[in-house]
Design a protein around this motif. Structure first.
Motif, mmCIF file in Angstrom:
data_model
loop_
_atom_site.group_PDB
_atom_site.id
_atom_site.type_symbol
_atom_site.label_atom_id
_atom_site.label_comp_id
_atom_site.label_asym_id
_atom_site.label_seq_id
_atom_site.Cartn_x
_atom_site.Cartn_y
_atom_site.Cartn_z
ATOM 1 N N PRO A 246 31.666 -24.144 3.823
ATOM 2 C CA PRO A 246 30.465 -24.960 3.625
ATOM 3 C C PRO A 246 29.217 -24.140 3.273
ATOM 4 C CG PRO A 246 31.139 -24.985 5.934
ATOM 5 C CD PRO A 246 32.184 -24.262 5.169
ATOM 6 N N THR A 247 29.156 -22.911 3.758
ATOM 7 C CA THR A 247 28.019 -22.055 3.422
ATOM 8 C C THR A 247 28.542 -20.799 2.740
ATOM 9 O OG1 THR A 247 28.086 -20.997 5.598
ATOM 10 C CG2 THR A 247 26.589 -22.844 5.340
ATOM 11 N N GLU A 248 27.909 -20.443 1.635
ATOM 12 C CA GLU A 248 28.320 -19.264 0.887
ATOM 13 C C GLU A 248 27.509 -18.062 1.352
ATOM 14 O OE1 GLU A 248 28.614 -17.773 -3.747
ATOM 15 O OE2 GLU A 248 28.189 -19.856 -3.289
ATOM 16 N N VAL A 249 28.188 -16.973 1.659
ATOM 17 C CA VAL A 249 27.529 -15.747 2.095
ATOM 18 C C VAL A 249 27.473 -14.791 0.911
ATOM 19 C CG1 VAL A 249 27.624 -13.802 3.675
ATOM 20 C CG2 VAL A 249 28.359 -16.060 4.440
#
Length: 100
Positions: A52-55
């Motif tokens: 869900p969150t791109e690093v």
């Protein structure tokens, strides 16, 4: 399907095949998301899902240090450290060490 190809191809040991139920279980704490297990699955039983969150990793060493300092000392940690070093250099007469 439980053939075990994904388990054999995983370089970090994140995939294991249950002997009873014959299906693959992925340890998400170990999985790197490289996709080797997906490409070695003959039945396409395993797939990758986007997190869900791109690093996005830092581009330079300075950016990495900034991130570490922010987490360690708060938002103004680097600024406070720079101010302290500047103040100490002036106080001790070591101003030649400061960059212009």
């Amino acid at each position: 399907q439980g053939c075990g190809n994904c388990e054999e191809s995983c370089q970090v040991g994140a995939v294991s095949v249950s002997e009873k139920e014959q299906y693959a279980v992925v340890n998400l704490d170990r999985c790197l998301g490289c996709g080797v297990c997906v490409s070695n699955c003959p039945t396409e039983s395993i797939s990758l899902l986007k997190k869900p969150t791109e690093v996005i990793p830092p581009q330079t060493r300075e950016e990495l240090v900034d991130i570490i300092m922010e987490r360690k000392k708060g938002r103004f940690g680097k600024l406070m450290l720079t101010g302290k070093l500047y103040f100490d250099a002036v106080r001790t007469g070591q101003t030649h060490l400061l960059k212009p």
